[in-house]
Motif scaffolding. Structure first.
Motif, PDB file in Angstrom:
ATOM      1  N   LYS A  73      -3.063   2.494  -4.613  1.00 20.16           N
ATOM      2  CA  LYS A  73      -2.810   2.592  -2.992  1.00 20.16           C
ATOM      3  C   LYS A  73      -3.361   3.171  -2.332  1.00 20.16           C
ATOM      4  O   LYS A  73      -3.031   4.305  -2.539  1.00 20.16           O
ATOM      5  CB  LYS A  73      -1.200   1.768  -3.698  1.00 20.16           C
ATOM      6  CG  LYS A  73      -0.609   3.486  -3.720  1.00 20.16           C
ATOM      7  CD  LYS A  73       1.372   3.039  -3.574  1.00 20.16           C
ATOM      8  CE  LYS A  73       1.809   4.539  -3.742  1.00 20.16           C
ATOM      9  NZ  LYS A  73       2.828   4.191  -3.252  1.00 20.16           N
ATOM     10  N   ASN A  94       0.891   1.264   6.766  1.00 18.18           N
ATOM     11  CA  ASN A  94       0.832   1.069   5.096  1.00 18.18           C
ATOM     12  C   ASN A  94       0.242   1.311   4.464  1.00 18.18           C
ATOM     13  O   ASN A  94      -1.471   1.314   4.564  1.00 18.18           O
ATOM     14  CB  ASN A  94       2.047  -0.573   5.562  1.00 18.18           C
ATOM     15  CG  ASN A  94       2.851  -0.215   6.872  1.00 18.18           C
ATOM     16  OD1 ASN A  94       3.810   0.111   6.803  1.00 18.18           O
ATOM     17  ND2 ASN A  94       2.056  -1.478   7.637  1.00 18.18           N
ATOM     18  N   TYR A  95       0.734   1.104   3.093  1.00 25.04           N
ATOM     19  CA  TYR A  95      -0.731   1.721   2.288  1.00 25.04           C
ATOM     20  C   TYR A  95      -0.608  -0.125   2.051  1.00 25.04           C
ATOM     21  O   TYR A  95       0.078  -1.110   1.975  1.00 25.04           O
ATOM     22  CB  TYR A  95       0.643   1.813   0.755  1.00 25.04           C
ATOM     23  CG  TYR A  95       0.654   3.015   0.643  1.00 25.04           C
ATOM     24  CD1 TYR A  95      -0.597   3.760   0.386  1.00 25.04           C
ATOM     25  CD2 TYR A  95       1.367   4.045   1.031  1.00 25.04           C
ATOM     26  CE1 TYR A  95      -0.352   5.280   0.334  1.00 25.04           C
ATOM     27  CE2 TYR A  95       1.824   5.401   1.382  1.00 25.04           C
ATOM     28  CZ  TYR A  95       0.728   6.057   0.660  1.00 25.04           C
ATOM     29  OH  TYR A  95       0.806   7.179   0.070  1.00 25.04           O
ATOM     30  N   SER A  96      -2.037  -0.385   1.752  1.00 21.19           N
ATOM     31  CA  SER A  96      -2.604  -1.643   0.806  1.00 21.19           C
ATOM     32  C   SER A  96      -2.565  -1.236  -0.532  1.00 21.19           C
ATOM     33  O   SER A  96      -3.776   0.232  -1.110  1.00 21.19           O
ATOM     34  CB  SER A  96      -3.998  -1.788   1.352  1.00 21.19           C
ATOM     35  OG  SER A  96      -4.598  -2.701   1.000  1.00 21.19           O
ATOM     36  N   GLN A  97      -2.446  -1.910  -1.724  1.00 21.23           N
ATOM     37  CA  GLN A  97      -2.724  -1.980  -3.066  1.00 21.23           C
ATOM     38  C   GLN A  97      -4.359  -3.175  -3.359  1.00 21.23           C
ATOM     39  O   GLN A  97      -4.664  -3.964  -2.746  1.00 21.23           O
ATOM     40  CB  GLN A  97      -1.669  -2.580  -4.201  1.00 21.23           C
ATOM     41  CG  GLN A  97      -0.259  -1.359  -3.583  1.00 21.23           C
ATOM     42  CD  GLN A  97       0.584  -2.132  -4.565  1.00 21.23           C
ATOM     43  OE1 GLN A  97       0.366  -2.859  -5.413  1.00 21.23           O
ATOM     44  NE2 GLN A  97       1.676  -1.939  -4.137  1.00 21.23           N
ATOM     45  N   TYR A 114     -13.142   0.296  -5.898  1.00 21.49           N
ATOM     46  CA  TYR A 114     -12.537   1.060  -5.203  1.00 21.49           C
ATOM     47  C   TYR A 114     -13.185   2.104  -4.093  1.00 21.49           C
ATOM     48  O   TYR A 114     -12.484   2.153  -3.334  1.00 21.49           O
ATOM     49  CB  TYR A 114     -11.537   1.753  -5.781  1.00 21.49           C
ATOM     50  CG  TYR A 114     -10.677   3.142  -5.686  1.00 21.49           C
ATOM     51  CD1 TYR A 114      -9.630   2.502  -4.707  1.00 21.49           C
ATOM     52  CD2 TYR A 114     -10.930   3.954  -6.377  1.00 21.49           C
ATOM     53  CE1 TYR A 114      -8.535   3.483  -4.280  1.00 21.49           C
ATOM     54  CE2 TYR A 114     -10.281   5.097  -5.053  1.00 21.49           C
ATOM     55  CZ  TYR A 114      -8.989   4.759  -4.291  1.00 21.49           C
ATOM     56  OH  TYR A 114      -8.294   5.823  -3.821  1.00 21.49           O
ATOM     57  N   SER A 134      -4.697   8.820  -1.020  1.00 22.13           N
ATOM     58  CA  SER A 134      -4.677   7.921  -2.452  1.00 22.13           C
ATOM     59  C   SER A 134      -3.720   7.991  -3.032  1.00 22.13           C
ATOM     60  O   SER A 134      -3.618   8.831  -3.559  1.00 22.13           O
ATOM     61  CB  SER A 134      -5.871   6.847  -2.524  1.00 22.13           C
ATOM     62  OG  SER A 134      -6.368   7.728  -2.984  1.00 22.13           O
ATOM     63  N   LYS A 179      -3.289   4.617   2.696  1.00 24.66           N
ATOM     64  CA  LYS A 179      -3.894   4.502   3.176  1.00 24.66           C
ATOM     65  C   LYS A 179      -4.334   5.461   4.424  1.00 24.66           C
ATOM     66  O   LYS A 179      -4.763   6.389   3.865  1.00 24.66           O
ATOM     67  CB  LYS A 179      -2.083   4.429   3.431  1.00 24.66           C
ATOM     68  CG  LYS A 179      -1.181   6.232   3.463  1.00 24.66           C
ATOM     69  CD  LYS A 179      -0.220   5.969   3.890  1.00 24.66           C
ATOM     70  CE  LYS A 179       0.340   6.244   5.673  1.00 24.66           C
ATOM     71  NZ  LYS A 179       1.723   6.299   5.734  1.00 24.66           N
ATOM     72  N   ASP A 184      -5.954  -8.462   2.810  1.00 24.71           N
ATOM     73  CA  ASP A 184      -5.586  -8.523   1.795  1.00 24.71           C
ATOM     74  C   ASP A 184      -5.351  -9.989   1.219  1.00 24.71           C
ATOM     75  O   ASP A 184      -4.136 -10.538   1.727  1.00 24.71           O
ATOM     76  CB  ASP A 184      -4.422  -7.924   1.391  1.00 24.71           C
ATOM     77  CG  ASP A 184      -4.626  -6.493   1.271  1.00 24.71           C
ATOM     78  OD1 ASP A 184      -5.340  -5.863   1.751  1.00 24.71           O
ATOM     79  OD2 ASP A 184      -3.207  -6.062   1.120  1.00 24.71           O
ATOM     80  N   CYS A 187      -0.554   3.026  -8.043  1.00 25.05           N
ATOM     81  CA  CYS A 187      -0.163   2.023  -7.268  1.00 25.05           C
ATOM     82  C   CYS A 187       1.592   1.982  -8.117  1.00 25.05           C
ATOM     83  O   CYS A 187       0.969   2.273  -9.265  1.00 25.05           O
ATOM     84  CB  CYS A 187      -0.407   0.428  -6.985  1.00 25.05           C
ATOM     85  SG  CYS A 187      -0.324  -0.209  -8.741  1.00 25.05           S
ATOM     86  N   GLU A 188       2.256   1.431  -7.568  1.00 26.81           N
ATOM     87  CA  GLU A 188       4.181   1.708  -8.791  1.00 26.81           C
ATOM     88  C   GLU A 188       3.873   1.253  -9.944  1.00 26.81           C
ATOM     89  O   GLU A 188       4.441   1.666 -11.351  1.00 26.81           O
ATOM     90  CB  GLU A 188       5.060   1.590  -7.700  1.00 26.81           C
ATOM     91  CG  GLU A 188       4.996   2.230  -6.946  1.00 26.81           C
ATOM     92  CD  GLU A 188       5.292   2.972  -6.759  1.00 26.81           C
ATOM     93  OE1 GLU A 188       6.078   3.854  -7.921  1.00 26.81           O
ATOM     94  OE2 GLU A 188       4.822   4.435  -6.157  1.00 26.81           O
TER      95      GLU A 188
END
Length: 624
Positions: A356, A348-351, A165, A370, A358, A182, A373-374
């Motif tokens: 996540k 947009n976000y990238s997970q 990360y 950051s 952006k 991705d 993520c959900e």
């Protein structure tokens, strides 16, 4: 010390323990040599002899028995404790005979529910096969580590999720690469092509046909209730993570060769000190490459989850199509069309690995923003509620400590997100009613705050603190952002410099004594006893537990604190090293004998107190 602090300390100790294990059995220099030779592109044709060496087999046993999974039975229901009682030489003979004409036993299938509702099939080999796999892994790992790409982080020594990360954040923040490819490989572990994998191993230099044959049979081991697999590496096997990295290592270097490690006619790379370390500076090289038609790209991979960072939209889509084609043609792997895409981080976000992120405008700069993520948030809420339920059913200090450990573990991991405070505020709000309603009267008890609590949450002490069983509940939203740290590439299990960054080598213990203890195990004793004999000597830094003087070979005894005839075992905590005279004094029952040793040893009051504690455990009278 709190339970959480103990857990953190234990985790660090286990990492250092793996290295010490190598040293115990005299394997470290051999493993270092394999790593160095692999770096120099040597072809290895005599690995079988190293795999079946006595020291490697005993090292495998030592490593595997420390693993929590060692207690998970395979189809034959035997567990590590069964093997632990066997004589070391008997175990060595057994492993050698199994590998000589290797036929893997059936793999037990276990299905684990995924958070998204799917099923993850695990393949659990028998404990005997796990030892065989560990023997192979120990020899192959240094060879592979020398060839693996520096920016693959999954299932590798000393590396972890947060390193991957952190690298992703660095590429977006510092390198200003805001287009991400991705890729999600469809059922990666179930679709690895056996033949291609074996060829990749051969290309890495693993060219011992006996070893290749064993791994081929291992890959085709029958799965109970399913049958013989034609492809895939079973998740749950000790060797599987290493094999999966071998499969995708070719992809890492292919992407890397397009830009990061592209070979130029003129060498533009320079060595200079960066962050206190002598490292390779490719700044000038990249500047020159930007004048060409090459596409700038960098890969970050954690197991089968990877991202490719690019400079612009056009390059990203070309790379996306190229990687899709490469995976299909080279590795027979397909990607998930629904989960694979090109992401513009400015929009947009990238997970990635529970986060996540952006890129947003901050002043005149574009920086990474950051969150959790959900799915990670949902999992955290579920985990916290489960722990609340356990505290509700059993409101004791140990359960509260486990609850706090859960909170601290989540905070430590996700504090790398820039918006972690906001995320945990939402989590705290969601579970707050459950927490106080479930704990009810228990949360109104009084207590004291541990030093750890005060140090960790000093900015939250003015908040209303709930106590259960006298233990302060950690504030769920008591977390602040912490900048992620990139992996230190010099850290390496197979170089002296790399190991010095992991742990300080024990210098106070006699290497001569350690070698003797390794080479001369006590006959008719369990492997556990002989392993713990070495561990205890090093833990005590070669000193007597009572007098703290240097222990000498042939003048030292390993004492059972609770004697075996009173139910004592060979476990680590029940053993302690003392000098021979102290050992005789502990077990002496005649006044004349006790007086003789007291006169000889001239013990202090403190030392006599230590002897008396050991005598009491042994069922003997105190020395007055």
């Amino acid at each position: 010390m709190t339970e959480t602090a103990k857990a953190t300390k234990a985790t660090k100790a286990l990492k250092r323990q793996a290295l010490r294990n190598n040293e115990y059995y005299g394997m470290q220099s051999q493993l270092d040599q394999l790593y160095l030779e692999s770096k120099n592109n040597k072809k290895f044709t005599k690995l079988y002899e190293l795999i079946t060496a006595r020291e490697n087999i005993l090292l495998a046993y030592r490593n595997i028995k420390k693993n929590k999974g060692s207690f998970t039975p395979g189809v034959n229901q035997t567990i590590i404790l069964t093997i632990a009682e066997k004589e070391p030489e008997k175990l060595v003979r057994y492993v050698r005979s199994r590998l000589q004409n290797y036929q893997p036993q059936r793999i037990r299938r276990k299905e684990i529910p995924k958070p998204n509702g799917g099923i993850r099939p695990l393949g659990i080999p028998t404990i005997e096969d796990r030892i065989n796999q560990q023997c192979i892994k120990q020899i192959l790992e240094p060879i592979c580590e020398a060839k693996f790409h520096p920016h693959s982080y999954g299932f590798r020594p000393n590396r972890g999720t947060l390193h991957a990360y952190s690298r992703a954040v660095t590429l977006a923040n510092r390198n200003k690469l805001h287009y991400v490819v991705d890729i999600d490989i469809k059922g990666f572990f179930d679709n690895v092509h056996h033949g291609k994998l074996l060829k990749q191993m051969w290309h890495l230099g693993i060219q011992d046909k006996r070893v290749i044959s064993i791994i081929s049979k291992l890959l085709k081991a029958e799965i109970a209730g399913v049958g013989t697999p034609a492809k895939g590496t079973p998740q749950g096997g000790i060797l599987s993570p290493l094999l999966s990295n071998i499969v995708l290592n070719e992809l890492d270097w292919w992407i890397s060769s397009q830009w990061e490690t592209f070979e130029t006619k003129k060498n533009y790379e320079r060595k200079r000190i960066i962050s206190g370390k002598m490292r390779l500076d490719r700044t000038l090289k990249y500047r020159m490459l930007k004048t060409s038609n090459l596409k700038e790209m960098f890969i970050v991979r954690y197991a089968d989850d990877f991202k490719i960072f690019c400079r612009n939209h056009q390059d990203a889509f070309k790379i996306f199509e190229a990687v899709k084609k490469w995976l299909r043609e080279r590795l027979d792997l397909e990607i998930s069309q629904e989960k694979s895409k090109v992401v513009n981080l400015r929009r947009n976000y990238s997970q990635f690995l529970g986060f996540k992120f952006k890129v947003v405008t901050k002043g005149e700069k574009l920086v990474v923003n950051s969150h959790m993520c959900e799915k990670a948030k949902h999992n955290a809420i579920t985990k916290i509620k489960e722990q609340i339920e356990k505290v509700k059913k059993n409101s004791v200090a140990t359960e509260v400590s486990k609850f706090n450990a859960t909170i601290l573990g989540l905070q430590n991991f996700y504090q790398q997100a820039t918006m972690v405070s906001q995320d945990f505020s939402e989590i705290a709000f969601t579970v707050k009613r459950t927490l106080y309603n479930s704990l009810g009267k228990a949360s109104k008890s009084k207590g004291y705050l541990s030093k750890f609590y005060v140090d960790r949450y000093k900015d939250y002490l003015h908040w209303k603190i709930a106590f259960v069983a006298g233990v302060g509940i950690f504030p769920i939203d008591g977390v602040k952002h912490k900048n992620p740290k990139n992996f230190t590439q010099e850290m390496n299990n197979y170089t002296e410099e790399g190991r010095s960054l992991i742990h300080k080598t024990v210098k106070t213990t006699s290497q001569k004594v350690i070698r003797y203890l390794m080479s001369n195990p006590v006959k008719n004793r369990s492997i556990e006893y002989n392993d713990n004999r070495i561990s205890k000597y090093i833990a005590q830094q070669g000193k007597c537990a009572v007098m703290k003087n240097e222990l000498e070979l042939f003048n030292m005894e390993l004492h059972h604190i609770l004697p075996t005839h009173l139910g004592g075992t060979d476990c680590y905590s029940n053993l302690t090293f003392v000098s021979t005279d102290i050992h005789k004094l502990i077990h002496a029952t005649q006044s004349e004998t006790m007086n003789r040793y007291l006169l000889k040893l001239k013990l202090s009051e403190t030392e006599i107190g230590k002897v008396n504690k050991l005598r009491a455990k042994a069922g003997n009278e105190m020395i007055m």
